[in-house]
Structures are given as C-alpha cells and as structure tokens.
Write a protein that holds these residues in place. Sequence first.
Motif, PDB file in Angstrom:
ATOM      1  N   ARG A 104       2.487  -4.323  -3.794  1.00  0.00           N
ATOM      2  CA  ARG A 104       3.598  -4.477  -2.850  1.00  0.00           C
ATOM      3  C   ARG A 104       4.347  -3.158  -2.654  1.00  0.00           C
ATOM      4  NH1 ARG A 104       6.425  -9.071  -1.340  1.00  0.00           N
ATOM      5  NH2 ARG A 104       5.394 -10.245  -2.984  1.00  0.00           N
ATOM      6  N   ASP A 105       4.634  -2.461  -3.759  1.00  0.00           N
ATOM      7  CA  ASP A 105       5.382  -1.202  -3.642  1.00  0.00           C
ATOM      8  C   ASP A 105       4.561  -0.115  -2.947  1.00  0.00           C
ATOM      9  OD1 ASP A 105       7.619  -2.287  -4.673  1.00  0.00           O
ATOM     10  OD2 ASP A 105       7.322  -1.551  -6.719  1.00  0.00           O
ATOM     11  N   ASN A 106       3.263  -0.126  -3.175  1.00  0.00           N
ATOM     12  CA  ASN A 106       2.408   0.792  -2.437  1.00  0.00           C
ATOM     13  C   ASN A 106       2.539   0.537  -0.937  1.00  0.00           C
ATOM     14  OD1 ASN A 106       0.269   2.740  -3.728  1.00  0.00           O
ATOM     15  ND2 ASN A 106       0.476   1.061  -5.186  1.00  0.00           N
ATOM     16  N   LEU A 107       2.542  -0.735  -0.566  1.00  0.00           N
ATOM     17  CA  LEU A 107       2.621  -1.086   0.862  1.00  0.00           C
ATOM     18  C   LEU A 107       3.991  -0.731   1.449  1.00  0.00           C
ATOM     19  CD1 LEU A 107       0.651  -4.439   0.877  1.00  0.00           C
ATOM     20  CD2 LEU A 107      -0.084  -2.230   1.784  1.00  0.00           C
ATOM     21  N   MET A 108       5.055  -0.933   0.657  1.00  0.00           N
ATOM     22  CA  MET A 108       6.393  -0.555   1.120  1.00  0.00           C
ATOM     23  C   MET A 108       6.414   0.951   1.420  1.00  0.00           C
ATOM     24  SD  MET A 108       8.379  -3.256   1.176  1.00  0.00           S
ATOM     25  CE  MET A 108      10.061  -2.643   1.145  1.00  0.00           C
ATOM     26  N   PHE A 109       5.765   1.711   0.539  1.00  0.00           N
ATOM     27  CA  PHE A 109       5.705   3.164   0.699  1.00  0.00           C
ATOM     28  C   PHE A 109       4.928   3.544   1.970  1.00  0.00           C
ATOM     29  CE2 PHE A 109       3.489   7.193  -0.081  1.00  0.00           C
ATOM     30  CZ  PHE A 109       4.562   8.036  -0.303  1.00  0.00           C
ATOM     31  N   ILE A 110       3.753   2.936   2.121  1.00  0.00           N
ATOM     32  CA  ILE A 110       2.914   3.248   3.294  1.00  0.00           C
ATOM     33  C   ILE A 110       3.653   2.845   4.581  1.00  0.00           C
ATOM     34  CG2 ILE A 110       0.750   2.708   4.497  1.00  0.00           C
ATOM     35  CD1 ILE A 110      -0.514   2.239   1.686  1.00  0.00           C
ATOM     36  N   GLY A 111       4.275   1.662   4.549  1.00  0.00           N
ATOM     37  CA  GLY A 111       5.007   1.166   5.717  1.00  0.00           C
ATOM     38  C   GLY A 111       6.109   2.129   6.150  1.00  0.00           C
TER      39      GLY A 111
END
Length: 250
Positions: free
Chosen positions: A99-106
């Motif tokens: 989830r945090d990886n995706l928040m970063f990419i987003g």
Amino acid sequence: MKENSCIRVSNLSKKYSGSDSFALKDVTLEIFNGEIFGLLGPNGAGKTTFFSIVCGLLNATSGNAQIAGYSTDKDIESIKKIIGVVPQDIALYPTLSGRDNLMFIGRMYGLKGKVLKERVQECLSKFGFDKNSNEQVKKYSGGMKRRINLIGGILHEPEILLLDEPTVGMDVQTRTSMMEHLKELNKEKKMTILYTSHYLEQAELFCDRVAIMDQGQILCLGSPVDLIKKENGKDLEDVFLKFTGRKIRD
Ligand SMILES: Nc1ncnc2c1ncn2[C@@H]1O[C@H](COP(=O)(O)OP(=O)(O)O)[C@@H](O)[C@H]1O
Ligand SMILES: [Mg+2]
C-alpha cells in the motif's frame, strides 16, 4: 497516418554500444487507439528494447517513435502525462508495504489526498489485495510484487498503458484474473494497452492484434485469428514455428 493511430513507430533500429548486432532492426508498426496490442517473441527478441524506446527510457540508433503524435525523444514530458508504464524489472521498496509503495507511486503521478487513498484502496481490492496490503513487500511472492507493480501503472488511469512481461512468475489463476481486469480497463476506460510477452497462448486470448518478433525484427502482424488462419496453424505457437522453424521455448 491513420487518424486513430496511438503509437507510431517508423524504421526503428537499436544497436547497443559495444554490441556488433542490432537488438532492433527497422521496426515499423502502428498501434491504434483503444486496442490491446501484444508484442510477442522469445527471450532476446528485442521486446524490452522496443518497449524502452517507446517509453522514452532509451534512445534509438535510428528511426523514430511517437505516442499520440508526440515524439518520444523530444516531447517526453507531454507523453508522461498520458501513459502508465509497468516495466519488466520490478522497482518497489522492499521494506515498505504494498500500500505504501502505491501511495508513493501515486504521488509521483500527481495524485494526492483522499483521491489517492481511495484509488489505492480501490485498486488493491480489485487485484485481490484485501489481506496483505499492509505487509512489507519483501514478504510478498513474485506474483504479488508483479501485481503491485502493475497497479502502480494504472493508479492515475492513463490513456495508454505499457506493460513489459507483466505476468512472469504468476500462477495461471492470478494471471487470468489480472488479464480480465486489464480487459475491463480497456473496455470501460477505453485504455489502449501495449503489452509484451513470450506467452503466446495467453496473448491469443487477450490481444486484438499482435506482432510476433524474433531477432529484432517483426515476423508477422495481425489479429491472432487471422494470423493463425493465414498460416494454417492451430495457435500462435504454430505461427511462430512456421516463421522460424523452431518452437518459442527452444
Ligand atoms: N543494455 C544492453 N546492452 C547490450 N545488449 C543488450 C542490452 N539490453 C539488451 N541487449 C541485447 O539486445 C537483444 C534484445 O534484448 P531485449 O530487448 O531485452 O529482448 P527481450 O525483451 O525480447 O527478451 C538481446 O540480444 C540482448 O542480449
Ligand atoms: Mg524483455
């Protein structure tokens, strides 16, 4: 040029420095708006080289590539706004959760606040991540990392999605469900999809049109049904065999 052309590649060649052969040889092709296009071929065929040039990550030796009329070597900033890129090599932070990886990419794609949080949750649920989304990525299987990698490319709902071997290391069930989600995005959001793979069977079901390549060159191009019919085969494996005299997994 056809009006509905989305990606246009003309006489594209690539010779890596220090190499004495061409990784891509005079490749010309057009991908239309709204289609799912598969660039298929064995390992070393030149798929990632093609992909990297189209994404603007690599310079061609000669020829040119355009996305939505923008040149990949001059207008990469305009291109970045309309594409989502899912590279073959996974680039995630192992100690952060999925989830945090995706928040970063987003955030890198310009999403923020509530919209970002909701998009991440929506995509995680869609791709079967209800349970493990808060665990560290280093604990994930290869297939789970691939799914997070893929979600990273679609969070911002790009017009054009570019995927390099997205299903390597996935079991059949995960692969099928991922392909179904991609098909849904293609239908509902009219997302154009360019995808590379060495799995011909899967591409046969998934793609509107395919190009089969080997040793840096396009061998044939068309809808899977037409190619199979034209070559009197039973599947795309047969088509590859007809052109090269060998099986793709040799
Ligand atoms: N950075 C590089 N330097 C030199 N040769 C490369 C490099 N990357 C790929 N190649 C060569 O270019 C050819 C095509 O590779 P690639 O585009 O990765 O194929 P595919 O993605 O279809 O497996 C191969 O012969 C490969 O060894
Ligand atoms: Mg590759």
